[in-house]
Design an enzyme around this catalytic site. Structure first.
Site, PDB file in Angstrom:
ATOM      1  N   ARG A   1       0.946  -1.306   0.270  1.00  0.00           N
ATOM      2  CA  ARG A   1      -0.283  -0.139   0.151  1.00  0.00           C
ATOM      3  C   ARG A   1       0.858   0.714  -0.807  1.00  0.00           C
ATOM      4  NH1 ARG A   1      -4.946   1.700   3.579  1.00  0.00           N
ATOM      5  NH2 ARG A   1      -6.226   0.692   2.242  1.00  0.00           N
TER       6      ARG A   1
ATOM      7  N   ASP B   1     -17.193   8.253  -0.773  1.00  0.00           N
ATOM      8  CA  ASP B   1     -15.334   7.730  -0.342  1.00  0.00           C
ATOM      9  C   ASP B   1     -15.464   9.622  -0.133  1.00  0.00           C
ATOM     10  OD1 ASP B   1     -12.721   7.109   0.620  1.00  0.00           O
ATOM     11  OD2 ASP B   1     -12.215   7.403  -1.605  1.00  0.00           O
TER      12      ASP B   1
ATOM     13  N   ARG C   1     -13.885  -7.408   3.082  1.00  0.00           N
ATOM     14  CA  ARG C   1     -12.653  -6.803   2.747  1.00  0.00           C
ATOM     15  C   ARG C   1     -11.763  -8.537   3.445  1.00  0.00           C
ATOM     16  NH1 ARG C   1     -10.375  -2.342   2.574  1.00  0.00           N
ATOM     17  NH2 ARG C   1      -8.577  -4.098   1.242  1.00  0.00           N
TER      18      ARG C   1
ATOM     19  N   CYS D   1     -15.712   2.533   1.072  1.00  0.00           N
ATOM     20  CA  CYS D   1     -14.823   2.056   1.256  1.00  0.00           C
ATOM     21  C   CYS D   1     -14.512   2.299   3.084  1.00  0.00           C
ATOM     22  CB  CYS D   1     -13.310   2.004   1.091  1.00  0.00           C
ATOM     23  SG  CYS D   1     -13.493   4.297   0.310  1.00  0.00           S
TER      24      CYS D   1
ATOM     25  N   GLN E   1     -10.882  -3.639  -2.451  1.00  0.00           N
ATOM     26  CA  GLN E   1     -11.381  -3.282  -2.541  1.00  0.00           C
ATOM     27  C   GLN E   1     -13.084  -3.384  -3.175  1.00  0.00           C
ATOM     28  OE1 GLN E   1     -12.046  -1.084   1.096  1.00  0.00           O
ATOM     29  NE2 GLN E   1     -14.172  -1.411   1.054  1.00  0.00           N
TER      30      GLN E   1
ATOM     31  N   HIS F   1      -7.299   0.895  -6.460  1.00  0.00           N
ATOM     32  CA  HIS F   1      -7.808  -0.121  -5.250  1.00  0.00           C
ATOM     33  C   HIS F   1      -8.484  -0.818  -5.625  1.00  0.00           C
ATOM     34  CE1 HIS F   1      -7.445  -0.523  -0.637  1.00  0.00           C
ATOM     35  NE2 HIS F   1      -8.770   0.388  -0.699  1.00  0.00           N
TER      36      HIS F   1
HETATM   37  N1  NVA Z   1      -9.281   7.064  -1.324  1.00  0.00           N
HETATM   38  C1  NVA Z   1      -9.027   6.649  -0.053  1.00  0.00           C
HETATM   39  C2  NVA Z   1      -9.312   5.293   0.274  1.00  0.00           C
HETATM   40  C3  NVA Z   1      -8.771   5.057   0.985  1.00  0.00           C
HETATM   41  C4  NVA Z   1      -9.542   2.945   1.585  1.00  0.00           C
HETATM   42  C5  NVA Z   1      -7.327   7.016   0.126  1.00  0.00           C
HETATM   43  O1  NVA Z   1      -6.649   7.160  -1.251  1.00  0.00           O
HETATM   44  O2  NVA Z   1      -7.751   7.624   1.310  1.00  0.00           O
HETATM   45  N1   CP Z   2     -11.204   0.940   3.193  1.00  0.00           N
HETATM   46  C1   CP Z   2     -10.032   0.508   3.596  1.00  0.00           C
HETATM   47  O1   CP Z   2      -8.812   0.526   2.205  1.00  0.00           O
HETATM   48  O2   CP Z   2      -9.436   0.580   4.296  1.00  0.00           O
HETATM   49  P1   CP Z   2      -8.249   1.236   5.886  1.00  0.00           P
HETATM   50  O3   CP Z   2      -7.551   2.090   4.922  1.00  0.00           O
HETATM   51  O4   CP Z   2      -8.439   1.115   7.122  1.00  0.00           O
HETATM   52  O5   CP Z   2      -7.409  -0.319   5.105  1.00  0.00           O
END
Ligand code: NVA
Ligand code: CP
Length: 329
Positions: A106, A229, A315, A270, A136, A133
């Site tokens: 990540r 989101d 998830r 998400c 997700q 992502h």
């Molecule tokens: N768009 C958000 C998704 C988090 C799961 C981010 O990248 O912070």
């Molecule tokens: N939705 C998601 O990716 O959650 P986290 O950022 O907690 O992993």
């Protein structure tokens, strides 16, 4: 033809056929049933995986850890390694590939997850980048299968929010692959790239997915699922003021759900979500801008329409499916 995903990377849903995505979803449903029955698997026995995080996480990290342990794998979590500071992506990838059977990443750049895959020689799973992502989206589609009572190719998903972020991009790709109608409702400044929209529209012609990008809130009409989101993604924390100005009319509230005309519409997110002031950032935003919530009201978040915690649980089952399919015994 039988689907076999052994040895494959999971970097974006673009790389997968509809059959392959359905295979992963079916496996996730099966693993969920088994988990409910208390049946432990052995599909990952003797394997070791590593989770490499540049950005923070709750769900993704936990889903990889619990998913791996449920199936017998060992797990190493790395967030303060030499990676990126004293050691390049290439060297890190080679080292991790010598020790582990699979790597989750990540972070910021999609290029990094692609390079990890290129140099490690083992399957690499994208746990979120600025661009995509994909794990997700598997959980989101699984939740739609459970709570929208019609086939995916007759369902309409409407994403209301920052439509050019990792979720906007990935939900459009997932919808195009699976033949689900997809509408993004967002201010023009936050529309997805024309290239990606055109690519997915072309794909959608084969799968039956119609894609609409609009700044008109009436785009939610006929939605089976409304998705949103955060307005500011990880890595963009200096943009709250600008995004609030752009997005304030696009908050998911009860009026917007009513505008769908569908009393059974489900709400997805998400997570994490700014639906109240019970976080330090949420409170800070209230103090600075007077907003009790950002992308979704607390009323919608806690309503009967909301499936966000079912989605969060999924998830686990979907990420487990990705690991079992790609490195399972
Ligand atoms: N768009 C958000 C998704 C988090 C799961 C981010 O990248 O912070
Ligand atoms: N939705 C998601 O990716 O959650 P986290 O950022 O907690 O992993």
């Amino acid at each position: 033809m039988a689907v076999n995903l052994r040895g494959r990377n999971f970097l974006t849903l673009k790389d997968f056929t509809p059959d392959e995505i359905h295979y992963l979803l079916n496996l996730a449903h099966d693993l969920k049933r088994k988990k409910r029955l208390g049946i432990k698997g052995k599909s990952l026995e003797g394997k070791n995986i590593v989770l490499l995080f540049e950005k923070t996480s709750t769900r993704t990290r936990c889903a990889f850890e619990v998913g791996a342990m449920d199936e017998g794998a060992g797990v190493t979590f790395l967030s303060n390694s030499q990676f990126g500071k004293k050691e390049s992506v290439e060297d890190t990838a080679i080292v991790l590939g010598r020790m582990f059977d699979g790597i989750e990443f990540r972070g910021f750049k999609q290029e990094t997850v692609e390079d990890l895959a290129k140099y490690s020689g083992v399957p690499v799973w994208n746990g979120l980048t600025d661009l995509y992502h994909p794990t997700q989206v598997l959980a989101d589609v699984m939740t739609i299968q459970e709570y929208v009572h019609k086939p995916l190719n007759q369902a309409k998903l409407v994403y209301v929010g920052d439509a050019r972020n990792n979720m906007g991009n990935s939900l459009m790709i997932g919808s195009a692959k699976l033949g689900m109608d997809f509408t993004a409702v967002a201010p023009k400044a936050l529309w997805p790239s024309e290239d990606l929209v055109n690519e997915m529209r072309e794909l959608g012609q084969n799968t039956g997915c119609h894609i609409e990008i609009t700044d008109d809130l009436d785009g939610v009409k006929g939605a089976d699922a409304i998705y949103t989101d955060v307005w500011v993604s990880m890595g963009e924390e200096d943009k709250f003021e600008e995004r609030i100005a752009l997005m304030k009319d696009y908050q998911v509230n009860m009026d917007l759900l009513k505008r769908t005309g569908n009393p059974d519409v489900i709400f997805l997110h998400c997570l994490p979500s700014f639906h109240d002031r019970n976080t330090s950032i949420g409170e800070d935003i209230y103090q600075k801008f007077g907003l009790e919530a950002m992308e979704v009201t607390d009323e919608v978040f806690r309503s009967k329409h909301s499936r966000v915690f079912d989605e969060a649980e999924n998830r686990l089952h979907t990420i487990k499916a990705v690991m079992v399919a790609t490195i399972g015994n």
